[in-house]
Structure formats: C-alpha cells, structure tokens
Design a protein around this motif. Structure first.
Motif, PDB file in Angstrom:
ATOM      1  N   THR A 178       3.928   2.146  -3.691  1.00 58.73           N
ATOM      2  CA  THR A 178       2.766   2.968  -3.324  1.00 58.73           C
ATOM      3  C   THR A 178       3.004   3.778  -2.052  1.00 58.73           C
ATOM      4  O   THR A 178       2.051   4.305  -1.469  1.00 58.73           O
ATOM      5  N   ILE A 201      -2.798   0.923   2.654  1.00 55.75           N
ATOM      6  CA  ILE A 201      -2.289  -0.424   2.915  1.00 55.75           C
ATOM      7  C   ILE A 201      -3.447  -1.419   3.004  1.00 55.75           C
ATOM      8  O   ILE A 201      -3.323  -2.573   2.575  1.00 55.75           O
ATOM      9  N   LEU A 252       5.169  -3.738  -3.741  1.00 59.15           N
ATOM     10  CA  LEU A 252       4.003  -2.875  -3.909  1.00 59.15           C
ATOM     11  C   LEU A 252       3.908  -1.819  -2.817  1.00 59.15           C
ATOM     12  O   LEU A 252       3.507  -0.684  -3.076  1.00 59.15           O
ATOM     13  N   VAL A 253       4.264  -2.188  -1.602  1.00 55.93           N
ATOM     14  CA  VAL A 253       4.260  -1.201  -0.508  1.00 55.93           C
ATOM     15  C   VAL A 253       5.253  -0.087  -0.816  1.00 55.93           C
ATOM     16  O   VAL A 253       4.948   1.103  -0.644  1.00 55.93           O
ATOM     17  N   LEU A 267      -4.310  -2.267  -0.488  1.00 55.31           N
ATOM     18  CA  LEU A 267      -3.261  -3.132  -1.021  1.00 55.31           C
ATOM     19  C   LEU A 267      -3.417  -4.564  -0.492  1.00 55.31           C
ATOM     20  O   LEU A 267      -3.320  -5.529  -1.261  1.00 55.31           O
ATOM     21  N   ASN A 268      -3.693  -4.706   0.783  1.00 55.33           N
ATOM     22  CA  ASN A 268      -3.908  -6.037   1.368  1.00 55.33           C
ATOM     23  C   ASN A 268      -5.130  -6.716   0.760  1.00 55.33           C
ATOM     24  O   ASN A 268      -5.114  -7.922   0.500  1.00 55.33           O
ATOM     25  N   ARG A 318       4.272  -8.194  -1.908  1.00 53.52           N
ATOM     26  CA  ARG A 318       3.796  -7.107  -1.048  1.00 53.52           C
ATOM     27  C   ARG A 318       4.867  -6.051  -0.756  1.00 53.52           C
ATOM     28  O   ARG A 318       4.570  -4.854  -0.850  1.00 53.52           O
ATOM     29  N   SER A 341       0.353   5.874   0.240  1.00 53.34           N
ATOM     30  CA  SER A 341       0.135   5.468   1.629  1.00 53.34           C
ATOM     31  C   SER A 341       0.396   6.630   2.574  1.00 53.34           C
ATOM     32  O   SER A 341      -0.325   6.815   3.560  1.00 53.34           O
TER      33      SER A 341
END
Length: 126
Positions: free
Chosen positions: A65, A77, A61-62, A80-81, A58, A69
């Motif tokens: 991205t 987000i 990826l956060v 993504l989650n 995570r 975001s």
C-alpha cells in the motif's frame, strides 16, 4: 558466561515488553467502549498475536500500500494499523473490537501506551 547473561536479559526484556503491551491492551479496553478483553491473560495473548501480525504481515501490507500511503501523506498507515488491530480481535478468543472507530482508536491508544511504558522500562533498565 557473558552470552548466557545477555540471552537471559534479552528473554526477560522480551517478556517485560509482552507484559507492557498486554497492559496497554487492558488500558485501551477500559478507556474505549468498543474494545472488550476478558482478562489479563487474554490481553497477553492479544499482545503476542499483535506482535506476530506486526512482525510478519504488516511489513508486506505497508509495502503493497506504499503508493496509497504516499498519496495520503502517510495517513493510510492509521487505517492499516486499525485493520490489523481488528484482525487481531477476530483471531484472538476473548478479545473483541467493535467497528472501525474502535479499531482505529484502539490501535492508536495501544501504540501510545506501549511506547510510553516501554520508554519508562528502558529508562529504569538503563
């Protein structure tokens, strides 16, 4: 002697959080028809896999991205989650997440339930 007690409490706390997150998965499976879990043992495994994914995958990826975001004011987000929740379903036998809405609702509900139950546990512990 104090360090050993602290280590024991940390281990116990980690186990209880894992159980709480497993319970959150079971509750989400009961509430959301697109989520299927075969039992509490599977839910514990889901909580463990989800914890590993959230710890290692995570953050990467956060970061990758972050511009998206930023443009969506943080709403990406949620997507993504949901993707990571779905990924957990593909990696864990006995746990199935059907469709994007199931993954989105499941990730939100598991997060809320875990947050509430962990808050209750922290209040009891302190």
């Amino acid at each position: 002697m104090g360090k050993q007690i602290r280590k024991g409490l940390i281990s116990l706390s980690w186990i209880i959080r894992l159980l709480i997150n497993g319970l959150a998965v079971v509750i989400a499976a009961q509430v959301i028809p697109q989520i299927h879990v075969t039992g509490f043992g599977t839910a514990i495994l889901v909580a463990l896999v989800l914890g590993v994914i959230n710890t290692f995958i995570r953050p990467i990826l956060v970061f990758l991205t972050l511009p998206l975001s930023f443009l969506t004011l943080g709403l990406f987000i949620f997507i993504l989650n949901a993707f990571l929740f779905w990924l957990t379903g593909t990696l864990t036998p006995g746990f199935q997440v059907e469709g994007f809405m199931g993954a989105l609702l499941g990730s939100i509900l598991v997060s809320i339930i875990s947050w509430l139950l962990n808050g209750i546990w922290k209040g009891i512990r302190d």
